[in-house]
Design an enzyme around this catalytic site. Structure first.
Site, mmCIF file in Angstrom:
data_model
loop_
_atom_site.group_PDB
_atom_site.id
_atom_site.type_symbol
_atom_site.label_atom_id
_atom_site.label_comp_id
_atom_site.label_asym_id
_atom_site.label_seq_id
_atom_site.Cartn_x
_atom_site.Cartn_y
_atom_site.Cartn_z
ATOM 1 N N ARG A 1 -14.946 -0.429 -8.653
ATOM 2 C CA ARG A 1 -15.080 -1.935 -8.290
ATOM 3 C C ARG A 1 -13.582 -2.519 -8.510
ATOM 4 N NH1 ARG A 1 -19.139 -0.056 -11.371
ATOM 5 N NH2 ARG A 1 -21.187 -0.478 -10.239
ATOM 6 N N ASN B 1 -17.473 -7.574 -6.031
ATOM 7 C CA ASN B 1 -18.683 -8.497 -6.327
ATOM 8 C C ASN B 1 -18.120 -9.866 -6.596
ATOM 9 O OD1 ASN B 1 -20.841 -6.420 -6.781
ATOM 10 N ND2 ASN B 1 -19.518 -5.670 -8.181
ATOM 11 N N HIS C 1 -7.929 9.656 -13.353
ATOM 12 C CA HIS C 1 -6.913 8.755 -12.123
ATOM 13 C C HIS C 1 -7.510 9.539 -10.809
ATOM 14 C CE1 HIS C 1 -5.055 12.932 -13.090
ATOM 15 N NE2 HIS C 1 -5.032 13.151 -12.144
ATOM 16 N N GLU D 1 -1.976 9.372 -9.664
ATOM 17 C CA GLU D 1 -1.039 10.653 -9.733
ATOM 18 C C GLU D 1 -0.481 11.114 -8.383
ATOM 19 O OE1 GLU D 1 -0.337 14.882 -11.593
ATOM 20 O OE2 GLU D 1 -2.435 14.017 -11.289
#
Length: 293
Positions: A33, A84, A98, A146
């Protein structure tokens, strides 16, 4: 002495556990999200060089999402960003690690990102005790990427890193429930962590799941930002039967029984691993039809 029925059940279970190893599986996308969809699309396309693959708005459900990656979804891994309506900020938690992007020149990529206003959280340079050049960048919502220096690769969007409380348990779970292979395992005693690379092909050629265990840490907060990874399967019903067996042995649970999604008819099943990370299995044929729609 086991009854004949019990023996048959065990044999069926053993055969069933072979299914994930021969199933047609690959990483489809990671879902998470964001607080401003257009801002994140701009950052990923301008800074990382990703392409906007598709975008849709679902006003009746009050959300929009966008798929981005380095190639078409029928053959490449993608990120699925969800916005949203009215929600601008999320908690990433301590468990999500990550994403990773492979680049032939991390130094140049970092300078390009810096010039566009990106936040560099680790300057490019060799990993401690090694030669691989890496850097870390933070996107506008706080997700860490990364950057890994590698030669040419068919899949630059190459890792999703999650922290787990028991590495051997997680390795067993993803092998048995998802049919993944343990590609590499490494312990760094000096920094007190171990990692396992799990996937369906060589990590330099495709996307992998990087599981990290920090010594002595058995639980992490999940937050409400990162949602799940999606994998393909040729049979969600048979796959769900396997997951049911594996969760009884190693932990986790099915969160959605196999079947079609109302309105789309794509068949899926979803489950949590022993650490509570969500995985969705998506019918391979239905997924390709969805892309053509």
């Amino acid at each position: 002495m086991a009854s004949e029925a019990e023996v048959v059940k065990v044999e069926e279970g053993e055969n069933l556990l072979e299914w994930p190893k021969i199933d047609k599986r690959r990483f489809l996308h990671a879902v998470y999200r964001v607080g401003d969809l257009d801002r994140t699309i701009r950052f990923y396309t301008e800074c990382f060089g990703m392409k906007l693959l598709r975008k849709r708005d679902v006003p009746e459900e009050k959300y929009s999402n966008a798929f981005l990656g380095f190639g078409p979804e029928d053959s490449h891994f993608a990120v699925e960003l969800t916005y949203n309506y009215g929600v601008e900020k999320y908690d990433i938690g301590t468990g999500f690690g990550h994403f990773a992007i492979a680049s032939e020149d991390v130094y140049k990529l970092v300078e390009d990102i810096r010039a566009k206003g990106g936040k560099i959280t680790r300057e490019p340079g060799p990993v401690k005790g090694g030669t691989t050049v890496i850097a870390f960048v933070q996107d506008p919502d706080g997700y860490i990427f990364e950057l890994i220096q590698r030669g040419p690769t068919p899949e630059p969007l190459c890792q999703v890193m999650l922290r787990v409380g028991d590495l051997d348990r997680s390795i067993q779970f993803y092998e048995k429930a998802c049919g993944m292979k343990l590609l590499r395992k490494f312990a760094n005693e000096a920094y007190k962590y171990s990692i396992a690379m799990m996937g369906y092909a060589d990590e330099y050629e495709t996307t992998v799941l990087e599981l990290t265990y920090n010594y002595g840490v058995t639980e992490y907060t999940k937050g409400n930002a990162y949602a799940q990874i999606a994998l393909s399967t040729e049979d969600v019903y048979k796959s769900a039967q396997v997951i049911d067996l594996v969760t009884k042995e190693l932990g986790g649970k099915i969160t959605r029984q196999p079947g079609p999604i109302p309105g789309i008819n794509t068949k899926i099943t979803s489950f949590l691993d022993p650490d509570g990370w969500k995985v969705v299995l998506v019918d391979h044929t239905d997924f390709l039809k969805e892309l053509e729609a």
